[in-house]
Scaffold this active site. Structure first.
Site, PDB file in Angstrom:
ATOM      1  CD  GLN A  34      -2.846  -1.064   2.462  1.00 42.04           C
ATOM      2  OE1 GLN A  34      -2.953  -2.074   3.131  1.00 42.04           O
ATOM      3  NE2 GLN A  34      -3.484   0.048   2.773  1.00 42.04           N
ATOM      4  NE  ARG A  80     -13.582   0.640   4.175  1.00 41.99           N
ATOM      5  CZ  ARG A  80     -14.208   0.110   3.147  1.00 41.99           C
ATOM      6  NH1 ARG A  80     -14.344  -1.180   3.058  1.00 41.99           N
ATOM      7  NH2 ARG A  80     -14.716   0.871   2.204  1.00 41.99           N
ATOM      8  CB  CYS A  81      -9.119   2.268  11.124  1.00 43.63           C
ATOM      9  SG  CYS A  81      -8.630   2.952  12.683  1.00 43.63           S
ATOM     10  CD  GLU A  88     -10.036   6.054   7.986  1.00 40.80           C
ATOM     11  OE1 GLU A  88      -9.138   5.466   7.389  1.00 40.80           O
ATOM     12  OE2 GLU A  88      -9.845   6.800   8.941  1.00 40.80           O
TER      13      GLU A  88
END
Ligand code: CDP
Length: 783
Positions: A220, A367-368, A737
Site C-alpha cells: 500500500q 480501514r481506519c 473508512e
C-alpha cells in the site's frame, strides 16, 4: 552466504522481460500472476508454539529433496546482520526466529524450491526442536511483575512497551469529582483482521548482472517500502524498483513489511533467480498485521440535565510480540485522542499503555485512521451508557452535546482542530430517514409483547488525511503526497500519484479532479500508481489519506499547469493575461467569448508555438503538505430484532448519513460506504482472532473467522450532507473508512438497546448468537 544446492549457487541473469510492462498497475494483474523465466518458490516454516526456545534446526533432510535450492534459517540471517528488521514503530522484529519464538506461526525458516509443491514438502522436512515456555496471551497478566519477560532482547526488563497520555488530568479529575452524573463503560475492541481478498506476497527478482532488484509487492506504500528495503538491505535506492500491481485489497494489512518479503529478497540475492512467495489464507490471518486489541475504559461526567463535562479514558493496547503498529511516529496510540468524538467536552484526559504478549504483531490501521475506530466505538458506547444512566433518549442526548456548527474550527480538549462540521444536520437527516419516533413507538409496543427490538445510534467524527508535515511522519518520512501530470500535444494526459489504489477507484476519481480543474475529459486521462520508477514519491494509500492529501496534490498540480496554460493562451490570443477569463476547458478574452483557446489547442501550442523564451511542454508535479487533517462525520442508525429462541440478531434496517465534504464521485463514495458497513457488520457480529491459553490461534481460517456474505448483509440506506473542508483545495474530506469507523457502535448500541430494559449495559464484540442466547438465558427470557 546461505546453504544452496550446488547447481544453482549464485547464478545470475540479466534478461529484461516483456512482463515488466504488462504488470504495471492498472492492467488487471496480481502479484501472484507474475511469472518470470527461471522463477522459483519460497515457503515459510512456522512455529507451532506461541512461546518456545529454539533448541536446534536440522535442514539436512529438506535439502536432500530433489528440487530444493536453499533453506534459510535465522542463524543464516544473523550472520548477514539481517535476523532482525525495524518495525514501522520504534521497535524491531525477528525476520526468522533466533533464540526463541514469541507467537504461533512465527517465521522460523524459509525454503526455496523449483516449484511450490516441492517447497511445501521440504518445509515439512525442516526439523525444529523446541522447548516450550510459559505463554502470555492476556495483556493484563503480561503486566504482572511476576510474569515472564517475553522480549529478552530489550534492555527494559518488562512487558510494558509505552505509556502515553494527553489532556488535562487534574482538570478532568476535578470536573469528574464535581459532576452529578457518571457513566462508565469497559469495552474491548477485539483483535480482528482485515482479511483482504488476496493475501500478501511478492516476487523478488535480483538481476546479478545489473545489480538491480525488482520487487512485485503487495504494497500500500511502494515508495516507503523501497526506501526501507534500501536502508535495511544496503542496496542503493536507485537500484530498487518496487511495483505494486493490483493487490486484492489492503485495508491496512499491506502497509507493514513482512518477513516473507525479506526472505524472498534475500533468497533472490543469494540464488540470482526470481523468488515468488505468496502466503496462504491461514498464514495471512495468523501472522500478518492484526487490528485493534484495545482494552478500554471510558468515564463520562455530566450535569443532571445531560450536559457533558468531562471524559476520562484508560486503555491497554495489546501489541503482540513486536510493536509493529503502522502509524505516524509521534503517536504511540495513533489518533486515538479523537475519542471526545462529536461532543463538546470542556475537559478530557486519555492515557494508553502498550504491552507485549505472545501473539502476532501488528496494530495496523484496518480501514481506519490509526485507532480512530477504537476511539469512535468507545465514545459512542459511552454516550449510550450515559443516556441509560440519565434515562434519556440517546438521540436527544447527542443533539444536546454536539459541538455546535458555529464553533468550527473547533479546538478539542485533546489537541485537535476540527476543520468543519454540522453534526445536527447529519443526525436530523438520519432520524428523518429512519422514522425515529415511529420506531421508538414500535419498540415500546414490542416490549409490551415480550419481543426484543433495538435501535442503535452512532454519531461519529473521523480524523483523516495524515498528514501535515509539522506533526506527521512514518519512519521519519514526512506524510506529504504527490501528483505529476503531463499533458500530451493532442490534449490527452497522464497523471501519476504517490498513492496506491487497492480498489477505491482512484483511476476514476483522480482524473475527475483534473477534468474539473483543467476541462480535459476524464476519459482522456490515464492514471498510474504503484511503480516507484515512474510515480513521484508519496506515502501511499491507507487511513483514507488519498483524497485529503494526494487529491490536494492533484488539484494543485493542475493549477500549476493552468497558470502556464494561461500564459500560452495570452500569447495565442494576443491578449494580456489580465484580460483572460477561464471556464473549464478554455480561456477566452473578457467580453468576447468567441475569442477563445481550448485546453487542447493550448496543449498543442505548448509543443509547437510557444511565447518567446518559454520552456516547452505542459506538465507539473506537486508535493502537497496539507495544513490540517480533515474531519468527516456522520450519523448511523441501526434497527435490530433478536430471536429469543436462538439469540440471533437480525439487522432489520441500517441508515447511514455521511458527510465527507465535496464529493468527487457519488457512485464511488456509495460503494465505499457499502463496503465499509459490511466490514463493520462482520466485526460487530462475527470476527475475532482469539487465542487459547497455550497461545493457539483461534480464527486462523475462514471456517472460524467469518466474512459476511450477501445472506447476512442488510440493505444499506444511505444519505448525505455536505460540509466542505475549508482548507482542502477542492473542499473534499476522506470517506473510505468512515463506515467501518462509525458502524460497530451503531450495531452494538442497537443490540444493547434491545436488552437495556433487562439491565444490560454493554456486550463485547463479536456479538454472536451464542453470547446473546447466554444473556437471554441468564435473564430468564430465552425462548
Ligand atoms: O485513501 P483511500 O483512497 O482509501 O480513501 P479516500 O480518500 O476516502 O477515497 C476513497 C475513494 O472515494 C477514492 O476514489 C476517492 O477519490 C473517493 N472520494 C470521493 O469521490 N469524494 C470524496 N469526498 C472522498 C473520496
Amino acid at each position: 552466504m546461505f546453504k544452496t544446492s550446488p547447481e544453482v549457487g549464485g547464478m545470475g541473469h540479466s534478461v529484461k522481460r516483456k512482463e515488466d510492462a504488462r504488470l504495471i498497475q492498472g492492467k488487471g494483474h496480481y502479484v501472484d500472476d507474475v511469472h518470470l523465466p527461471r522463477m522459483v518458490y519460497g515457503q515459510v516454516v512456522r512455529s507451532p508454539y506461541a512461546h518456545a526456545r529454539l533448541k536446534s534446526i536440522n535442514i539436512e533432510n529438506a535439502m536432500k529433496l530433489p528440487g530444493v535450492l536453499a533453506v534459510i534459517t535465522g542463524e543464516d540471517l544473523a550472520r548477514a546482520g539481517l535476523a532482525w528488521m525495524p518495525t514501522l514503530f520504534h521497535d524491531k522484529q525477528m525476520v526468522l526466529a533466533t533464540g526463541k519464538v514469541l507467537y504461533q506461526a512465527q517465521e522460523v525458516a524459509f525454503v526455496v524450491a523449483e516449484d511450490q509443491y516441492t517447497a511445501a514438502d521440504a518445509a515439512e522436512l525442516v526439523e525444529v526442536e523446541y522447548e516450550e515456555l510459559p505463554v502470555l496471551v492476556d495483556p493484563h497478566k503480561a503486566l504482572d511483575p511476576a510474569s515472564p519477560i517475553l522480549r529478552e532482547d530489550r534492555e527494559e526488563k518488562s512487558n510494558h512497551i509505552f505509556h502515553w497520555e494527553v489532556g488535562d488530568k487534574q482538570a478532568t479529575r476535578k470536573s469528574m469529582d464535581n459532576a452529578a452524573v457518571h457513566a462508565k463503560v469497559h469495552a474491548v475492541f477485539q483483535r480482528c483482521h482485515p482479511a483482504p481478498l488476496e493475501t500478501c506476497g511478492c516476487v523478488a527478482d535480483y538481476d546479478t548482472v545489473n545489480k538491480h532488484l525488482t520487487i512485485w509487492l503487495t504494497s500500500q506504500a511502494p515508495h516507503a517500502h523501497r526506501t526501507l528495503f534500501s536502508i535495511v538491505g544496503g542496496i542503493p535506492e536507485h537500484n530498487i524498483r518496487v511495483i505494486s500491481p493490483d493487490i486484492g485489497g489492503g485495508f491496512g494489512n499491506k502497509v507493514p513489511i513482512y518477513p516473507g518479503y525479506v526472505c524472498a529478497v534475500v533468497a533472490s540475492l543469494t540464488l540470482g533467480r526470481p523468488v515468488k512467495w505468496i502466503e496462504t489464507r491461514s498464514e495471512n490471518l495468523q501472522s500478518t498485521g492484526f487490528a485493534r486489541d484495545y482494552h478500554m475504559t471510558a468515564e463520562i461526567a455530566a450535569d443532571k440535565d445531560g450536559t457533558v463535562k468531562a471524559l476520562s479514558v484508560q486503555t491497554l493496547a495489546d501489541h503482540g510480540a513486536f510493536n509493529a503498529a503502522a502509524q505516524p511516529t509521534k503517536f504511540p496510540a495513533g489518533l486515538f485522542s479523537i475519542c471526545t468524538g462529536s461532543y463538546d467536552f470542556p475537559n478530557s484526559f486519555c492515557e494508553v499503555d502498550g504491552v507485549y504478549t505472545n501473539k502476532a504483531p501488528g496494530g495496523i490501521a484496518y480501514r481506519c485512521s490509526f485507532r480512530v475506530t477504537e476511539a469512535a466505538y468507545l465514545i459512542e458506547r459511552a454516550m449510550d451508557v450515559l443516556a441509560m444512566e440519565l434515562k434519556t433518549d440517546p438521540a436527544e442526548l447527542r443533539l444536546k452535546n454536539f459541538i455546535p456548527p458555529d464553533k468550527f474550527p473547533y479546538q478539542s480538549p485533546l489537541g485537535w482542530t476540527y476543520d468543519s462540521g454540522d453534526y445536527p444536520a447529519a443526525m436530523n437527516l438520519a432520524l428523518k430517514m429512519a422514522g425515529y419516533q415511529e420506531l421508538r413507538k414500535e419498540q415500546a409496543e414490542k416490549r409490551k409483547n415480550g419481543e426484543l427490538m433495538g435501535i442503535g445510534i452512532s454519531s461519529f467524527t473521523e480524523i483523516v488525511g495524515a498528514g501535515p508535515a509539522h506533526t506527521f511522519d512514518i519512519a521519519g518520512i514526512k506524510m506529504f503526497d504527490s501528483c505529476e501530470i503531463r499533458i500530451h500535444p493532442t490534449g490527452k494526459a497522464i497523471a501519476r500519484l504517490g498513492t496506491k489504489s487497492q480498489g477505491q477507484g482512484h483511476e476514476t476519481t483522480f482524473p475527475q479532479i483534473i477534468a474539473q480543474e483543467l476541462g480535459i475529459p476524464a476519459a482522456d486521462i490515464t492514471l498510474e500508481e504503484g511503480d516507484t520508477d515512474t510515480a513521484p514519491y508519496g506515502l501511499g494509500t491507507y487511513a483514507s489519506r488519498s483524497t485529503p492529501v494526494a487529491g490536494g496534490a492533484t488539484a494543485m498540480a493542475s493549477r500549476k499547469i493552468l497558470a502556464k496554460a494561461k500564459k500560452i493562451a495570452a500569447h495565442l490570443l494576443e491578449a494580456s493575461e489580465a484580460d483572460l477569463e477561464w471556464e473549464p476547458g478554455k480561456f477566452y478574452v473578457k467580453g468576447s467569448p468567441s475569442k477563445a483557446k481550448t485546453i487542447q489547442e493550448i496543449a498543442f501550442a505548448a509543443y509547437t508555438n510557444l511565447p518567446e523564451g518559454m520552456e516547452a511542454g505542459l506538465e507539473a508535479v506537486h508535493y502537497y503538505d496539507p495544513p490540517n487533517l480533515t474531519f468527516p462525520f456522520g450519523t448511523y442508525i441501526c434497527v435490530v430484532d433478536i430471536d429469543k429462541g436462538t439469540g440471533e440478531v437480525k439487522v432489520r434496517r441500517f441508515i447511514a448519513v455521511d458527510d465527507c465534504g465535496n464529493i468527487i464521485n457519488p457512485m464511488i463514495v456509495e460503494g465505499q460506504i457499502h463496503g465499509g458497513l459490511t466490514e463493520g457488520l462482520g466485526i460487530a457480529f462475527m470476527q475475532l482472532i482469539d487465542y487459547d491459553e497455550s497461545g493457539n490461534v483461534q480464527g486462523g481460517n475462514f471456517m472460524d473467522y467469518l466474512i459476511p456474505t450477501a445472506m447476512e448483509t442488510p440493505h444499506w440506506e444511505t444519505g448525505k450532507t455536505c460540509t466542505p473542508s475549508p482548507h482542502h483545495p477542492i473542499g473534499a474530506k476522506g470517506v473510505g473508512e468512515s463506515p467501518n469507523v462509525g458502524s460497530p457502535a451503531a450495531f452494538v448500541n442497537a443490540v444493547v438497546d434491545a436488552l437495556s430494559h433487562l439491565g444490560v449495559r454493554h456486550i463485547d464484540m463479536p456479538i454472536t448468537p451464542w453470547k446473546v442466547w447466554q444473556i437471554l438465558q441468564e435473564k430468564g427470557i430465552a425462548g
